[in-house]
Each structure stands twice: as structure tokens, then as C-alpha cells.
Design a protein around this motif. Structure first.
Motif, PDB file in Angstrom:
ATOM      1  N   LEU A   1       0.828  -1.347  -0.136  1.00 36.79           N
ATOM      2  CA  LEU A   1      -0.038  -0.076  -0.229  1.00 36.79           C
ATOM      3  C   LEU A   1       0.905   1.043   0.015  1.00 36.79           C
ATOM      4  O   LEU A   1       0.210   2.363  -0.120  1.00 36.79           O
TER       5      LEU A   1
ATOM      6  N   GLN B   1      -8.597  -0.528   0.760  1.00 35.39           N
ATOM      7  CA  GLN B   1      -7.141  -0.394   0.196  1.00 35.39           C
ATOM      8  C   GLN B   1      -7.316   0.370  -0.948  1.00 35.39           C
ATOM      9  O   GLN B   1      -6.346   1.340  -1.321  1.00 35.39           O
TER      10      GLN B   1
ATOM     11  N   GLY C   1      -9.563  -6.270   1.431  1.00 38.36           N
ATOM     12  CA  GLY C   1      -9.221  -5.409   0.429  1.00 38.36           C
ATOM     13  C   GLY C   1     -10.163  -4.088   0.316  1.00 38.36           C
ATOM     14  O   GLY C   1     -10.007  -3.184  -0.332  1.00 38.36           O
TER      15      GLY C   1
END
Lengths: 368, 162
Positions: A45, A311, A308
Motif C-alpha cells: 500500500l 485499500q 481489500g
């Protein structure tokens, strides 16, 4: 503790504390996210590495166990999964021993109060993170978030106690296969006579037993002077659940202060039997039962945990906007919590979580 | 182990003294380390006295090994061979125990133990022959290589924390 309690039970506690469905899902999400936020994910990330709240098995096995490596491990595991109960605990022992002994995790400590207060007037990810830490103080009590044979080891004297009072000796195996409580098959980490071996971190030597809400067992903790210790998970999980509600009410602003040793009684009234039935049911994953309970409370569907989920929002945000994203808020909360705990450990004259630049007031506190 | 076995292979007469000094120091320091660990930490731990006993035994072993400099090479080789057999037996017992506990790393341990045991027994049988030194060194070289292999092996043991 696992997904069942950190996600689904936290959802129930948040809802009972007065948060609405969406807020409760977010609090639960970030309570569980503490178990997912490792260095590899943060690299993916492009997020700050110091926000790591856990370590993958492979990261741990590759970790150095010299002083710097130990400090990194201790900072993460003591801050988020094994919050020390008493950094100034007194007992006979050398300084080296006491440094480890004082990191033993337990509920209702001064650091828990500071953890909950740190989440006050912040955001939902901060509340979720604090709930993870709080819940783990009950499940992981009696083990330390630092590798230590003299603290975390267990021996052959390990018995499961059944509701009818009968006992059965537990012979651990060392397999990655799922535990089978019906057959009495449980796994633990292998014995290593090296003080700082990763195998001696946390409750590895007791396997996943601390993570099962139904389980009552007795054993000889390495630090316990040969005194048999009974770990009553159903009782601890019940208190954990009610303390989460109490803490969340404080974070919401419904209660003026947070005090340790107090547990909610109002919000759970009428639900005691159902909650106790979930906690005491012999199963390694209580997710379905907690979820059903949560859905019966709110009348809404509780979504599956989706790693997720936030994200893309974080990665798409511009640099100065990242702090305002859900993950950005979580990372800030994680860094705040880690710094607070590591500083407190350092102020207690314990170097195991790192050396901190302290303010003059802290130096005065240390010298007194 | 590799380091120790090379001078022994090149010059067995002087190699005896070298190997005894090296082994003696290794045992002595390992023993001292365990005793210090007991005093500072393990004496407060359930079952910690085992650390003390191991420390004293290994320290004693180290001093004994260091004192064996002036005796005939034959007796030294006898001592080393017995040590090899003993190490082999302990490793085999460990391997059996590891297998019982469900770990997959028992095969490597078992092979190290068996090679140590066989090398030690061959040394004892052929004690008076010059080949005994070569057999002993071969055992050492094998042990050294296997330790290197073990160090680089991917660890499959489970770690349970959260």
C-alpha cells in the motif's frame, strides 16, 4: 482471539453500545484489521512501515533476535496483542528477568486505560483498534508479547477441564492442521530451549487454546513458581465482551470516564443466555453464531470481513489526503498506540520495546 | 566442525591436540553461558533447574576435554569416538521424539544421528588402524555440512501467536 470475536463479537458489542449498523461494521472491521496489518501489506500500500500491527509467520521466522530485532517484535506484540498488565510488577528476580516478567499481558491494567483513552474523540478505526487490544488482554493474559522461554513456556502438565468437572490431559502436536476439540487434538509451537526463540513468543506454547472461548484449562506457567493456573476462557470472554461495550460507551461520550474493573451490565440485559451459549459452545470458530446474534440485534446483514475493502481508497488518495482515508486513520491510530505503549515500557526502565527520546518530564519521572 | 576436521585430516598427530583444545573451549563456553542464563533468568522458571544441570555437565565436560592434552593419541581417539557415538544416540532419540510430536524435520535429524553413530562405532572397531582418523573426520565433515543445510532450510515449524 480470532475473527469470530474480533470482528463479529465486536460488531455486536458496538451495536449494543449505541453505534449504528454502519459504524459498528467499521469498528469491527478495524478491530480485525489489527491481525492483518503486517509489513508486507504496508509495503504493497506504500504505507508507513511503523504502522505494522502484526507480523506474518515468515516475517517472524526471518526476524533477528538480537536486541534491535527483539525490540521490534516486542513493540508490535506488546502494543496490540499482549498489552502488559503491570509494568512495575514486583517479584523476586534479576533485572533481566523482571524486564520480561513485567511484560506479561493481563486485563484491567493501567495501559488498557490509556489505550481506551487514546481512542476517545478520535475516529472509528481508532475505536476498533482499541477494542482489539482490550479483547486480547483477556484472551492472552498470562503470556508476554516478547520471545521468552522463562515466561511463555509450558510443560507436559496441561489439562482441559470440561463443564462436568472432568479433566483430560492435553498432548499437543506440532501440525498446521486445524484443532479438533472433539478428539482433543490441539497444536502448539515446538519447544526451543533458546530464551529468545520465536517459538517462545506469546501463547505459542499453549497453542490456540487461549483463542477458544469455550475452553477451560489448567497448566503450569513458566513464571508461576509451580502454582497450577486455571484459565477460564468463558468467564474471561464474557468480561471482555461487556468491557468492550463499556469502553465503547465511553468512546461514544455516553460515559464521562473509563475505569478498569468495570463491565457493562445494562446493554447485555436480556441477552445473557444467548451470549453465554455462544461463548460456551465447543467450536473453534464461533463466527456464524456471533454473526447471527449481531444480525438479530440490528436487523441488518453483517458483511464478511473483506481485507481489500479500503485499500483502493487509500492508494487512490493524494499524499496529503491519505490521512483522511479509513486506512490512513487506522495507520495513525496504530502509530499512536505503538508509541504510547513503547514509551511507557521505556519509562518503566525496560529497554525491551526500544529506546525513546523522552521529554524532560519523563526523564524526571524515570529518575524518581 | 568443518574447520576442526581439516587440520586433523592434514596432520593427525598435531590435529589431536588442536581438536581437543577446540572442543574443550566450545564445551566450556557453552556450559558457562547456560550457567549464567540459569543465574540471571532460568532459576525463576518452572523446570529451570534442568538448565543448571546441563550447564554444569557441559562445563565439566569442557574442562575434562581441555585436560586431555598429554595422554596417548589412541586414548584421545577413543574418547572422541565415544563422544561421537553418544552424540549420535542423543540425536536419534531427539529425532524419534520429534517424529512423535508430528514435526516433519525428524528425517534430517535421524540421518545426522545415524551417521554420527556409525562413524563412532567404526572408529571404535578400527581404533588401531590409521583409517580411524579419516572415518572420524568424515563424520565431522558430514555433521558440519548437515548443520549448514539445516541453517538454510526453510523452517516449517508452526508459530502461534495471535
Amino acid at each position: 482471539m480470532q475473527l469470530d470475536f474480533h470482528y463479529y463479537a465486536t460488531y455486536c458489542a458496538s451495536y449494543l453500545a449505541g453505534f449504528d449498523h454502519n459504524e459498528s461494521v467499521r469498528i469491527a472491521y478495524f478491530a480485525q484489521f489489527v491481525d492483518e496489518c503486517h509489513a508486507a501489506l504496508l509495503r504493497k500500500l506504500n504505507a508507513p512501515g511503523e504502522a505494522a500491527t502484526t507480523q506474518l509467520q515468515m516475517e517472524l521466522l526471518d526476524s533477528r533476535t538480537d536486541l534491535l530485532g527483539l525490540q521490534n517484535i516486542t513493540k508490535i506484540w506488546s502494543s496490540f496483542h499482549f498489552l502488559p498488565a503491570d509494568l512495575y510488577a514486583k517479584r523476586r528476580g534479576t533485572r533481566f528477568y523482571l524486564n520480561k516478567y513485567r511484560l506479561i499481558c493481563g486485563p484491567d491494567g493501567e495501559l488498557l486505560k490509556k489505550t481506551v483513552e487514546l481512542a476517545k474523540n478520535k475516529d472509528l478505526p481508532s475505536a476498533g483498534l482499541a477494542m482489539h487490544v482490550l479483547a486480547d488482554t483477556w484472551a492472552h493474559r498470562y503470556f508476554a508479547g516478547t520471545p521468552s522461554l522463562v515466561i511463555n513456556n509450558t510443560d507436559q502438565h496441561f489439562f482441559e477441564i470440561f463443564p462436568d468437572g472432568t479433566q483430560k490431559k492435553i498432548a499437543f502436536r506440532h501440525k498446521t492442521a486445524t484443532d479438533d476439540p472433539e478428539k482433543g487434538l490441539y497444536s502448539n509451537s515446538i519447544f526451543q530451549n533458546n530464551e529468545n526463540s520465536i517459538m517462545n513468543l506469546g501463547h505459542g506454547r499453549a497453542g490456540h487454546l487461549p483463542d477458544y472461548s469455550f475452553c477451560v484449562y489448567k497448566y503450569l506457567p513458566a513464571w508461576g513458581d509451580y502454582m497450577e493456573l486455571v484459565k477460564d476462557n468463558p468467564s474471561d470472554y464474557w468480561k471482555a465482551f461487556r468491557q468492550m461495550i463499556y469502553a465503547l460507551k465511553y468512546i461514544r461520550g455516553d460515559i464521562p470516564g473509563f475505569e478498569t474493573g468495570l463491565y457493562d451490565e445494562e446493554a447485555v440485559r436480556g441477552h445473557e443466555d444467548r451470549i453465554e451459549a455462544i461463548i460456551r459452545k465447543r467450536q473453534v470458530d464461533a463466527s456464524d453464531d456471533w454473526r447471527a446474534f449481531g444480525e438479530s440485534l440490528s436487523g441488518e446483514r453483517v458483511p464478511d470481513f473483506d481485507l481489500g475493502l479500503y485499500q483502493e481508497e487509500y492508494m487512490a488518495a493524494l499524499k496529503d489526503e491519505k490521512a483522511g482515508t479509513m486506512l490512513g486513520m487506522f495507520f495513525d491510530a496504530a502509530i499512536r498506540q505503538k508509541n504510547m505503549v513503547a514509551r511507557e515500557i521505556f519509562i518503566s526502565k525496560n529497554p525491551l520495546a526500544g529506546i525513546f527520546s523522552t521529554k524532560l518530564s519523563d526523564l524526571i519521572a524515570m529518575s524518581s | 566442525m568443518l574447520f576442526i576436521s581439516i587440520p586433523f585430516l592434514i596432520d593427525p598427530s598435531d590435529g589431536y591436540a588442536f581438536i581437543m583444545i577446540m572442543l574443550g573451549f566450545v564445551f566450556t563456553f557453552r556450559g558457562i553461558k547456560l550457567i549464567v542464563y540459569y543465574i540471571t533468568m532460568a532459576r525463576y522458571m518452572v523446570g529451570g533447574s534442568r538448565v543448571l544441570f546441563s550447564g554444569i555437565l557441559i562445563f565439566d565436560f569442557g574442562l575434562f576435554t581441555l585436560s586431555l592434552n598429554d595422554i596417548p593419541p589412541l586414548l584421545i581417539l577413543l574418547y572422541l569416538a565415544v563422544l561421537h557415538v553418544f552424540t549420535g544416540l542423543v540425536t536419534i532419540v531427539n529425532a524419534v521424539d520429534t517424529k512423535k510430536r508430528g514435526s516433519k524435520s525428524w528425517r534430517l535429524k535421524m540421518s545426522i544421528g545415524l551417521v554420527n553413530l556409525i562413524a563412532g562405532i567404526l572408529c571404535l572397531v578400527l581404533l588401531k588402524e590409521s583409517i580411524a582418523v579419516d572415518i572420524y573426520c568424515a563424520g565431522m565433515v558430514y555433521g558440519g555440512i548437515m548443520r549448514i543445510v539445516t541453517a538454510f532450510r526453510r523452517n516449517k515449524e508452526i508459530v502461534i501467536i495471535n
